[in-house]
Design an enzyme around this catalytic site. Structure first.
Site, PDB file in Angstrom:
ATOM      1  N   GLU A 208       0.886  -1.168   0.000  1.00 51.63           N
ATOM      2  CA  GLU A 208       0.000   0.000   0.000  1.00 51.63           C
ATOM      3  C   GLU A 208       0.915   1.208   0.000  1.00 51.63           C
ATOM      4  O   GLU A 208       1.746   1.351   0.902  1.00 51.63           O
ATOM      5  CB  GLU A 208      -0.914  -0.004   1.229  1.00 51.63           C
ATOM      6  CG  GLU A 208      -1.771  -1.269   1.367  1.00 51.63           C
ATOM      7  CD  GLU A 208      -2.646  -1.570   0.164  1.00 51.63           C
ATOM      8  OE1 GLU A 208      -3.009  -0.636  -0.584  1.00 51.63           O
ATOM      9  OE2 GLU A 208      -2.952  -2.756  -0.078  1.00 51.63           O
TER      10      GLU A 208
ATOM     11  N   CYS B 257      -1.379   8.926   4.424  1.00 55.85           N
ATOM     12  CA  CYS B 257      -1.431   8.603   3.005  1.00 55.85           C
ATOM     13  C   CYS B 257      -2.744   9.086   2.405  1.00 55.85           C
ATOM     14  O   CYS B 257      -2.844   9.335   1.220  1.00 55.85           O
ATOM     15  CB  CYS B 257      -1.281   7.105   2.820  1.00 55.85           C
ATOM     16  SG  CYS B 257      -2.357   6.201   3.918  1.00 55.85           S
TER      17      CYS B 257
HETATM   18  P1  NAD Z   1       9.231   4.911   2.957  1.00 59.33           P
HETATM   19  O1  NAD Z   1       8.825   4.330   1.658  1.00 59.33           O
HETATM   20  O2  NAD Z   1      10.309   5.927   2.950  1.00 59.33           O
HETATM   21  O3  NAD Z   1       9.679   3.746   3.957  1.00 59.33           O
HETATM   22  C1  NAD Z   1       8.855   2.640   4.220  1.00 59.33           C
HETATM   23  C2  NAD Z   1       9.705   1.502   4.747  1.00 59.33           C
HETATM   24  O4  NAD Z   1      10.492   0.963   3.684  1.00 59.33           O
HETATM   25  C3  NAD Z   1      10.685   1.907   5.845  1.00 59.33           C
HETATM   26  O5  NAD Z   1      10.684   0.927   6.852  1.00 59.33           O
HETATM   27  C4  NAD Z   1      11.997   1.953   5.093  1.00 59.33           C
HETATM   28  O6  NAD Z   1      13.118   1.778   5.927  1.00 59.33           O
HETATM   29  C5  NAD Z   1      11.839   0.801   4.135  1.00 59.33           C
HETATM   30  N1  NAD Z   1      12.722   0.805   2.961  1.00 59.33           N
HETATM   31  C6  NAD Z   1      13.341   1.851   2.381  1.00 59.33           C
HETATM   32  N2  NAD Z   1      14.041   1.440   1.291  1.00 59.33           N
HETATM   33  C7  NAD Z   1      13.855   0.108   1.186  1.00 59.33           C
HETATM   34  C8  NAD Z   1      14.279  -0.895   0.261  1.00 59.33           C
HETATM   35  N3  NAD Z   1      15.041  -0.579  -0.790  1.00 59.33           N
HETATM   36  N4  NAD Z   1      13.890  -2.179   0.460  1.00 59.33           N
HETATM   37  C9  NAD Z   1      13.100  -2.514   1.501  1.00 59.33           C
HETATM   38  N5  NAD Z   1      12.650  -1.606   2.405  1.00 59.33           N
HETATM   39  C10 NAD Z   1      13.010  -0.314   2.250  1.00 59.33           C
HETATM   40  O7  NAD Z   1       7.877   5.502   3.623  1.00 59.33           O
HETATM   41  P2  NAD Z   1       7.665   6.386   4.929  1.00 59.33           P
HETATM   42  O8  NAD Z   1       8.260   7.745   4.713  1.00 59.33           O
HETATM   43  O9  NAD Z   1       8.009   5.644   6.148  1.00 59.33           O
HETATM   44  O10 NAD Z   1       6.069   6.519   4.908  1.00 59.33           O
HETATM   45  C11 NAD Z   1       5.417   7.447   4.096  1.00 59.33           C
HETATM   46  C12 NAD Z   1       4.897   6.828   2.829  1.00 59.33           C
HETATM   47  O11 NAD Z   1       4.032   5.733   3.154  1.00 59.33           O
HETATM   48  C13 NAD Z   1       4.050   7.789   2.019  1.00 59.33           C
HETATM   49  O12 NAD Z   1       4.334   7.641   0.667  1.00 59.33           O
HETATM   50  C14 NAD Z   1       2.620   7.348   2.337  1.00 59.33           C
HETATM   51  O13 NAD Z   1       1.679   7.702   1.359  1.00 59.33           O
HETATM   52  C15 NAD Z   1       2.792   5.867   2.466  1.00 59.33           C
HETATM   53  N6  NAD Z   1       1.711   5.257   3.249  1.00 59.33           N
HETATM   54  C16 NAD Z   1       0.741   4.584   2.575  1.00 59.33           C
HETATM   55  C17 NAD Z   1      -0.323   4.020   3.265  1.00 59.33           C
HETATM   56  C18 NAD Z   1      -1.404   3.270   2.529  1.00 59.33           C
HETATM   57  O14 NAD Z   1      -2.187   2.576   3.180  1.00 59.33           O
HETATM   58  N7  NAD Z   1      -1.491   3.370   1.225  1.00 59.33           N
HETATM   59  C19 NAD Z   1      -0.371   4.126   4.645  1.00 59.33           C
HETATM   60  C20 NAD Z   1       0.651   4.805   5.311  1.00 59.33           C
HETATM   61  C21 NAD Z   1       1.699   5.367   4.593  1.00 59.33           C
END
Ligand code: NAD
Length: 544
Positions: A293, A327
């Site tokens: 998501e 989000c």
């Molecule tokens: P992010 O994508 O920066 O990080 C998410 C997770 O992925 C973290 O734990 C991070 O360490 C990890 N990560 C980073 N690079 C990676 C890789 N190459 N491989 C595996 N894991 C990796 O997101 P964030 O800043 O923590 O959260 C904000 C984002 O999340 C926004 O884009 C928001 O829209 C989205 N979000 C979506 C929903 C939904 O239900 N659609 C809900 C909450 C947040």
């Protein structure tokens, strides 16, 4: 194995407490905040039920107060990811053989711990560590998390009850097996409940999990692990590690026993994860399930028949609660020319009344954004808007200050260009961009709403004219996975509005619903024949 067809307790949504002055919950949380601030926590990784510390020690400070050190946690390497995978695989045999009602009992107990004795703690940790005001912490960390667990137990029992029909002489059964390997859960900073649910949902279905929370959510992640342990989750079923995202992603995607990723975060990271899985597809024992998501560019469109005050209130709440770091936050609005002057007055008035500061002062509606990276990204858009004065005007906010914490004023940008960058790109902060459309160009504007951004997470229509509502429903059928009529596009409730979007917003597996849980099982069909044939010949082969 169980000797009964057990019914699970009926799920319900946890009542949101209001934290009014003098209420017991307000006193409890104030005490908890005080207690947490009195000690700097030490947060190890939890691998196979054991605490693991490394020489790479990182500091957690409150986003709203750089001087407030909350905890230290330990960063691992690929070696720790592998150790967590090994621990998970070791726990697998016993966990998947445990009866489903025992698994249900653990997570039901966890829900009761969250909404009971741990309520103040998990909320206080989310307030301090993620800079949420008490209401935002309550609806997320306490209520939504407990709701996820209770509803998922109910959905699990419904899935297990789904059985095929059987013809005479045979009995067909469906067994909802856990996946044959480990699930990797990767979670974002912005919701404590999502962090807990992404690891808990696969575990509830009998899977073993390696969970990598966001570095910015480790403080409340510790409370989650404490709750799971107290609820009786055996060692190794959920292993919590802290590593650099790409490091974890690489180990996960190159392991033959990898069977699924449960991700919530940005579209950019999800794309990378998917690519890595694609590159390694030939090494896996099982095709992995990919659930992600991701981001949003969530919209509000008002029709000329809408109530201006309702629209303004939806924007004030929907765009700026939790500093727009949901989000689902409304970040682009399409408002009709006939209502704009009135909506503008209400909205600007609301924004002037917002108080911003530490969540410890309960009068603050707005707190800090999560970290420096987010601060720089968001303020970059604001600075760009100031430069683009030919197309945009900042009509509220526009200031920011990082001296004490990462504070950005809720900002409203008015644009004459519906394709302006901040109408299209996810900013993930307290910035709303508004495009005022000719009230007679409703259909054209619906088209703009649909085509402007690659995302399709949430969206809202405000109107009193039923034909206008109907037109929006049809026209925007693929523009949002969660569509709201006369309501703000945030605040989905588990069991009531299953959440998720399509297009660039994710795989739309609707967390907190059965659709999500189906991803964590691999069904086995069993046919039993009560009268097996003893002659290969069929009647059609006989002579006339
Ligand atoms: P992010 O994508 O920066 O990080 C998410 C997770 O992925 C973290 O734990 C991070 O360490 C990890 N990560 C980073 N690079 C990676 C890789 N190459 N491989 C595996 N894991 C990796 O997101 P964030 O800043 O923590 O959260 C904000 C984002 O999340 C926004 O884009 C928001 O829209 C989205 N979000 C979506 C929903 C939904 O239900 N659609 C809900 C909450 C947040």
């Amino acid at each position: 194995m169980s000797k009964g067809m057990f019914h699970v307790p009926l799920p319900y949504n946890e009542t949101v407490l209001n934290y009014a002055p003098g209420s017991p919950e307000k006193n409890a949380i104030k005490q908890e905040i005080k207690a947490l601030k009195e000690k700097i926590l030490d947060i190890p990784m939890i691998i196979g039920g054991k605490e693991v510390r490394t020489g790479d020690v990182r500091q957690i400070t409150a986003p709203h107060d750089h001087a407030l050190i909350l905890a230290y946690f330990y960063y691992g390497t690929a070696e720790h990811v592998n150790a967590a995978i090994d621990a998970a695989l070791e726990a697998r045999e016993k966990w998947q053989a445990l009866s489903w009602d025992s698994r249900a009992a653990i997570f039901l107990k966890a829900a009761d711990l969250i909404s009971g004795p741990y309520r103040a703690k998990i909320n206080a940790a989310s307030m301090l560590g993620q800079s949420k005001n008490v209401y935002q912490a309550e609806i997320d960390a306490a209520c939504e998390f407990a709701d996820f667990l209770r509803y998922n137990v109910h959905f699990m029992s419904e899935i297990y009850s789904e059985q095929p029909v059987s013809s005479k002489g045979i009995w067909n059964r469906m067994e909802w097996r856990p996946l044959e390997g480990f699930v990797y859960a990767v979670t974002p900073f912005n919701f404590t409940s999502i962090a807990g649910n992404l690891s808990a949902a696969p575990a509830l279905m009998g899977n073993v999990v390696v969970w990598k929370p966001s570095d910015m959510q480790v403080y409340s992640a510790k409370v989650i692990m404490d709750i799971f342990t107290e609820a009786g989750l055996p060692p190794g079923v959920i292993n919590m590690i802290s590593v650099d995202g790409p490091v974890g992603g690489k180990v996960m995607s190159t392991h033959p026993d990898f069977v699924g990723v449960h991700f919530t975060g940005s579209n950019e990271v999800f794309n990378k994860i998917w690519k890595k899985i694609g590159e390694n597809i030939s090494i896996y024992n099982t095709f992995p399930k990919i659930v992600g998501e991701t981001g949003g560019k969530d919209f509000v469109i008002a029709h000329s028949s809408a109530h201006p005050k309702q629209v303004a209130t939806a924007l004030a709440r929907g765009s700026f609660e939790y500093q727009g770091q949901k989000c689902s936050a409304a970040s682009r609005a399409y408002l009709p020319s006939n209502l704009w002057p009135e909506i503008q007055n209400y909205l600007v008035e609301d924004l002037k009344s917002f108080k911003m500061g530490s969540p410890e002062d309960f009068r603050n509606f707005i707190n800090a954004v999560i970290d420096e990276k987010a601060f720089n990204k968001i303020t970059g858009y604001i600075e760009q808007a100031k430069k683009d004065s030919d197309r945009v005007t900042i009509i509220a906010g526009g200031n920011y200050d990082k001296t004490i914490g990462w504070f950005i004023e809720p900002t409203v940008i008015l644009t004459s260009d519906p394709m302006y960058a901040s109408m299209q790109e996810e900013i993930f902060g307290p910035v709303l961009t508004i495009y005022v459309y000719d009230e007679n160009k409703y259909t054209e504007t619906l088209n703009l709403v649909d085509k402007t951004s690659p995302y399709a997470l949430t969206g809202a229509i405000f109107a009193t004219d039923r034909y206008a509502i109907d037109q929006a429903l049809k026209h925007l059928s693929n523009s949002a996975g969660n569509f709201y009529i006369n309501d703000k596009p945030t605040g989905a409730v588990v069991g009531q509005q299953p959440f998720g979007g399509a297009r660039a917003s994710g795989t739309n597996d609707k967390s907190g619903s059965k659709l999500n849980l189906y991803k964590w099982v691999s069904a086995r069909t069993i046919k039993e024949n009560f009268a097996p044939p003893t002659d290969y010949r069929y009647p059609f082969m006989e002579e006339e």
